[in-house]
Write a protein that holds these residues in place. Structure first.
Motif, PDB file in Angstrom:
ATOM      1  N   PRO A  32       0.843  -1.077  -0.063  1.00  0.00           N
ATOM      2  CA  PRO A  32      -0.042  -0.102   0.101  1.00  0.00           C
ATOM      3  C   PRO A  32       0.949   1.322   0.028  1.00  0.00           C
ATOM      4  O   PRO A  32       1.727   1.283   0.890  1.00  0.00           O
ATOM      5  CB  PRO A  32      -0.797  -0.001   1.186  1.00  0.00           C
ATOM      6  N   VAL A  33       0.476   2.308  -0.729  1.00  0.00           N
ATOM      7  CA  VAL A  33       1.150   3.648  -0.773  1.00  0.00           C
ATOM      8  C   VAL A  33       0.239   4.513  -0.015  1.00  0.00           C
ATOM      9  O   VAL A  33      -0.793   4.908  -0.207  1.00  0.00           O
ATOM     10  CB  VAL A  33       1.143   4.084  -2.323  1.00  0.00           C
ATOM     11  N   ILE A  34       0.645   5.333   0.909  1.00  0.00           N
ATOM     12  CA  ILE A  34       0.100   5.956   1.910  1.00  0.00           C
ATOM     13  C   ILE A  34       0.851   7.499   1.861  1.00  0.00           C
ATOM     14  O   ILE A  34       0.618   8.165   2.931  1.00  0.00           O
ATOM     15  CB  ILE A  34      -0.157   5.362   3.299  1.00  0.00           C
ATOM     16  N   LYS A  35       1.328   7.645   0.884  1.00  0.00           N
ATOM     17  CA  LYS A  35       2.137   9.073   0.916  1.00  0.00           C
ATOM     18  C   LYS A  35       0.816  10.284   0.750  1.00  0.00           C
ATOM     19  O   LYS A  35      -0.126   9.928   0.630  1.00  0.00           O
ATOM     20  CB  LYS A  35       2.935   9.089  -0.128  1.00  0.00           C
ATOM     21  N   ASN A  53      -5.040  -5.115  10.543  1.00  0.00           N
ATOM     22  CA  ASN A  53      -5.701  -6.003   9.475  1.00  0.00           C
ATOM     23  C   ASN A  53      -4.477  -6.741   8.937  1.00  0.00           C
ATOM     24  O   ASN A  53      -4.828  -7.586   8.095  1.00  0.00           O
ATOM     25  CB  ASN A  53      -6.423  -5.230   8.455  1.00  0.00           C
ATOM     26  N   GLY A  54      -3.410  -6.570   9.619  1.00  0.00           N
ATOM     27  CA  GLY A  54      -2.080  -7.447   9.104  1.00  0.00           C
ATOM     28  C   GLY A  54      -1.468  -7.091   8.013  1.00  0.00           C
ATOM     29  O   GLY A  54      -0.579  -7.958   7.558  1.00  0.00           O
ATOM     30  N   TYR A  55      -1.715  -5.913   7.698  1.00  0.00           N
ATOM     31  CA  TYR A  55      -0.760  -5.329   6.533  1.00  0.00           C
ATOM     32  C   TYR A  55       0.116  -4.544   7.280  1.00  0.00           C
ATOM     33  O   TYR A  55       0.118  -3.311   7.697  1.00  0.00           O
ATOM     34  CB  TYR A  55      -1.604  -4.509   5.528  1.00  0.00           C
ATOM     35  N   LYS A  56       1.407  -4.850   7.481  1.00  0.00           N
ATOM     36  CA  LYS A  56       2.430  -4.218   8.086  1.00  0.00           C
ATOM     37  C   LYS A  56       3.655  -3.792   7.364  1.00  0.00           C
ATOM     38  O   LYS A  56       4.581  -3.099   7.949  1.00  0.00           O
ATOM     39  CB  LYS A  56       2.943  -5.143   9.219  1.00  0.00           C
ATOM     40  N   GLU A  57       3.404  -3.735   5.844  1.00  0.00           N
ATOM     41  CA  GLU A  57       4.458  -3.028   4.844  1.00  0.00           C
ATOM     42  C   GLU A  57       3.600  -2.102   4.246  1.00  0.00           C
ATOM     43  O   GLU A  57       2.655  -2.361   3.408  1.00  0.00           O
ATOM     44  CB  GLU A  57       5.054  -4.216   4.127  1.00  0.00           C
ATOM     45  N   PHE A  58       4.141  -0.778   4.155  1.00  0.00           N
ATOM     46  CA  PHE A  58       3.546   0.225   3.279  1.00  0.00           C
ATOM     47  C   PHE A  58       4.724   1.336   2.838  1.00  0.00           C
ATOM     48  O   PHE A  58       5.962   1.067   3.255  1.00  0.00           O
ATOM     49  CB  PHE A  58       2.346   0.819   4.094  1.00  0.00           C
ATOM     50  N   SER A  59       4.612   2.406   2.064  1.00  0.00           N
ATOM     51  CA  SER A  59       5.221   3.034   1.433  1.00  0.00           C
ATOM     52  C   SER A  59       4.871   4.381   1.653  1.00  0.00           C
ATOM     53  O   SER A  59       3.716   4.860   1.401  1.00  0.00           O
ATOM     54  CB  SER A  59       5.629   2.583   0.046  1.00  0.00           C
ATOM     55  N   VAL A  60       5.939   5.363   1.589  1.00  0.00           N
ATOM     56  CA  VAL A  60       5.450   6.742   1.612  1.00  0.00           C
ATOM     57  C   VAL A  60       6.594   7.478   0.643  1.00  0.00           C
ATOM     58  O   VAL A  60       7.435   6.860   0.256  1.00  0.00           O
ATOM     59  CB  VAL A  60       5.813   7.206   2.943  1.00  0.00           C
ATOM     60  N   ALA A  61       6.331   8.593   0.641  1.00  0.00           N
ATOM     61  CA  ALA A  61       7.544   9.464  -0.334  1.00  0.00           C
ATOM     62  C   ALA A  61       8.410  10.234   0.552  1.00  0.00           C
ATOM     63  O   ALA A  61       9.656  10.043   0.117  1.00  0.00           O
ATOM     64  CB  ALA A  61       6.562  10.542  -1.024  1.00  0.00           C
ATOM     65  N   ARG A  62       8.434  10.412   1.752  1.00  0.00           N
ATOM     66  CA  ARG A  62       9.323  11.192   2.377  1.00  0.00           C
ATOM     67  C   ARG A  62       9.375  10.672   3.859  1.00  0.00           C
ATOM     68  O   ARG A  62       8.342  10.010   4.575  1.00  0.00           O
ATOM     69  CB  ARG A  62       8.803  12.653   2.724  1.00  0.00           C
ATOM     70  N   LEU A  63      10.718  10.699   4.337  1.00  0.00           N
ATOM     71  CA  LEU A  63      11.086  10.280   5.459  1.00  0.00           C
ATOM     72  C   LEU A  63       9.994  10.972   6.788  1.00  0.00           C
ATOM     73  O   LEU A  63       9.740  10.170   7.668  1.00  0.00           O
ATOM     74  CB  LEU A  63      12.491  10.565   5.888  1.00  0.00           C
ATOM     75  N   LYS A  64       9.730  12.164   6.523  1.00  0.00           N
ATOM     76  CA  LYS A  64       8.772  13.052   7.498  1.00  0.00           C
ATOM     77  C   LYS A  64       7.629  12.063   7.773  1.00  0.00           C
ATOM     78  O   LYS A  64       7.012  12.286   8.825  1.00  0.00           O
ATOM     79  CB  LYS A  64       8.457  14.309   7.157  1.00  0.00           C
ATOM     80  N   GLU A  65       7.111  11.521   6.698  1.00  0.00           N
ATOM     81  CA  GLU A  65       5.815  10.971   6.617  1.00  0.00           C
ATOM     82  C   GLU A  65       5.902   9.548   7.353  1.00  0.00           C
ATOM     83  O   GLU A  65       4.910   9.130   8.095  1.00  0.00           O
ATOM     84  CB  GLU A  65       5.185  10.520   5.165  1.00  0.00           C
ATOM     85  N   GLY A 215      -1.378   2.591  -4.863  1.00  0.00           N
ATOM     86  CA  GLY A 215      -2.117   3.780  -4.016  1.00  0.00           C
ATOM     87  C   GLY A 215      -3.497   4.160  -4.402  1.00  0.00           C
ATOM     88  O   GLY A 215      -4.357   3.805  -3.563  1.00  0.00           O
ATOM     89  N   ILE A 216      -3.975   4.563  -5.582  1.00  0.00           N
ATOM     90  CA  ILE A 216      -5.324   5.200  -5.591  1.00  0.00           C
ATOM     91  C   ILE A 216      -6.361   3.891  -5.680  1.00  0.00           C
ATOM     92  O   ILE A 216      -7.389   3.981  -5.004  1.00  0.00           O
ATOM     93  CB  ILE A 216      -5.358   5.875  -7.008  1.00  0.00           C
ATOM     94  N   PHE A 217      -5.892   2.852  -6.242  1.00  0.00           N
ATOM     95  CA  PHE A 217      -6.963   1.634  -6.203  1.00  0.00           C
ATOM     96  C   PHE A 217      -7.137   1.023  -4.850  1.00  0.00           C
ATOM     97  O   PHE A 217      -8.574   0.630  -4.244  1.00  0.00           O
ATOM     98  CB  PHE A 217      -6.450   0.448  -6.903  1.00  0.00           C
ATOM     99  N   ILE A 218      -6.291   1.228  -3.620  1.00  0.00           N
ATOM    100  CA  ILE A 218      -6.658   0.661  -2.194  1.00  0.00           C
ATOM    101  C   ILE A 218      -7.517   1.633  -1.669  1.00  0.00           C
ATOM    102  O   ILE A 218      -8.369   1.203  -0.747  1.00  0.00           O
ATOM    103  CB  ILE A 218      -5.492   0.420  -1.467  1.00  0.00           C
TER     104      ILE A 218
END
Length: 359
Positions: A32-35, A53-65, A215-218
């Motif tokens: 999942p992309v959560i930027k 819900n068991g999804y423990k890997e996600f992605s963001v654009a910036r370290l601050k996020e 990103g958008i689809f989730i």
């Protein structure tokens, strides 16, 4: 909360439905992309809902996020891929933080990370095919392979980005990416991904990929031409009617002359408490909202209030839903939904709705 103010409801069941739908349809794990504040949905709420819900890997654009997510101590054990380059002054923090995965966006960045003691197991490589943003230049792939072999490096992952929506060109990019992964050694990468949401729809299952990066689809954000029937809208921007006025004999509506607004009926003008000060832009004028499941035209947007052309059936306190059909946003406003939602700012509270679902 102010009386009759707006909130953005986040429907957890729909979020998880969307991920499960994509996962089962394409038989791949979803990253999942959560930027960008989870595309406007609220990064902390979305991260929390995914994690539990068991999804423990996600992605963001910036370290601050990423650091904002990690302020929630209940998310121990999550892994967050940061797409953009990290300043070397933050390397010491990264080394001590098991949750953050860095992206090497150039060969030089990779060398700097390794030289500063960051494990390759905390790094993903990004390959640039000419997108013009980030990534290791394909002309440096041979040099990269020699460096990997010399250092005997194994990485958290490797990825690139599909910038082309032309089917043939996108297919060629996927083939080139696959060749590079095989050349470097696919067993050196825990995670391999290239398909964004549109890429998932266009190119379906790719054997070499371990994940699809969505990103958008989730969030169920879709447009004509790129549509999945199994996806459900995750957000609802909801509020209450905060007043009804008969302005037939008035010269003005808020600060504007009625003659400039080009409307005929001013007998039942509905006010709601949201405006461009909340990130609800003036491009929404002459689009439509729903009140009591009936469609009404948005006439005028000011900083703190928006005015709607109503009728005699509407009562003070009735429920109002903005953006009821996300597939119409570009047609109605000229903007992509990904541009619209992240502008809804912190004045609009995000509320996680854990029970029930909406269609």
């Amino acid at each position: 909360m102010e009386t009759k103010s707006f909130v953005m409801e986040i429907l957890e069941k729909n979020l998880i439905n969307n991920i499960e739908y994509l996962k089962e349809k394409y038989e791949k794990s979803i990253l999942p992309v959560i930027k960008a504040n989870a595309y406007g949905h609220g990064i902390e709420i979305i991260a929390k809902a995914l994690y539990r819900n068991g999804y423990k890997e996600f992605s963001v654009a910036r370290l601050k996020e990423a650091t904002k997510i990690l302020e929630n101590k209940d998310l121990n054990g999550c892994k967050i891929l940061v797409f953009e380059s990290i300043d070397q002054k933050d390397f010491s923090y990264i080394k001590d933080c098991d949750s953050i995965i860095l992206t090497a966006n150039s060969f030089q960045e990779l060398v700097a990370m390794i030289d500063n003691g960051i494990s390759s197991g905390k790094i993903q490589l990004k390959i640039d095919f000419g997108f013009g943003r980030n990534g290791i230049d394909i002309l440096e792939i041979s040099k990269l392979k020699s460096y990997i072999i010399k250092k005997n490096l194994k990485f958290n992952g490797i990825y690139s980005h599909l910038y082309a929506t032309d089917f043939k060109e996108g297919k060629e990019l996927l083939n080139e990416f696959n060749k590079i992964v095989l050349f470097l050694g696919k067993d050196r990468f825990q995670m391999i991904h290239m398909q964004n949401s549109v890429g998932i729809l266009l190119y379906r299952t790719q054997k070499l990929m371990t994940h699809m990066r969505s990103g958008i689809f989730i969030y169920g954000l879709q447009e004509e031409g790129f549509f999945h029937e199994g996806l459900k809208q995750v957000f609802q921007l909801k509020g209450k009617v905060a007043g009804i006025r008969d302005l037939e004999k008035s010269k003005y509506l808020a600060y504007s002359l009625k003659s400039d607004l080009n409307n005929i009926n001013y007998k039942n003008i509905v006010k709601i408490k949201i405006g461009y000060g909340d990130g609800f832009l003036k491009c929404n004028e002459n689009t439509f909202c729903t009140i009591n499941k009936k469609s009404y035209k948005i006439l005028h947007v000011t900083m703190d209030n928006t005015f709607i052309v109503g009728d005699e059936s509407i009562r003070d306190g009735d429920e109002v839903i903005l953006y009821p059909d996300i597939t119409l946003v570009r047609k109605n406003t000229g903007m992509h939904i990904c541009e619209i939602l992240p502008l809804i700012n912190e004045r609009i509270e995000r509320v996680l709705k854990s029970q029930g679902t909406e269609n």
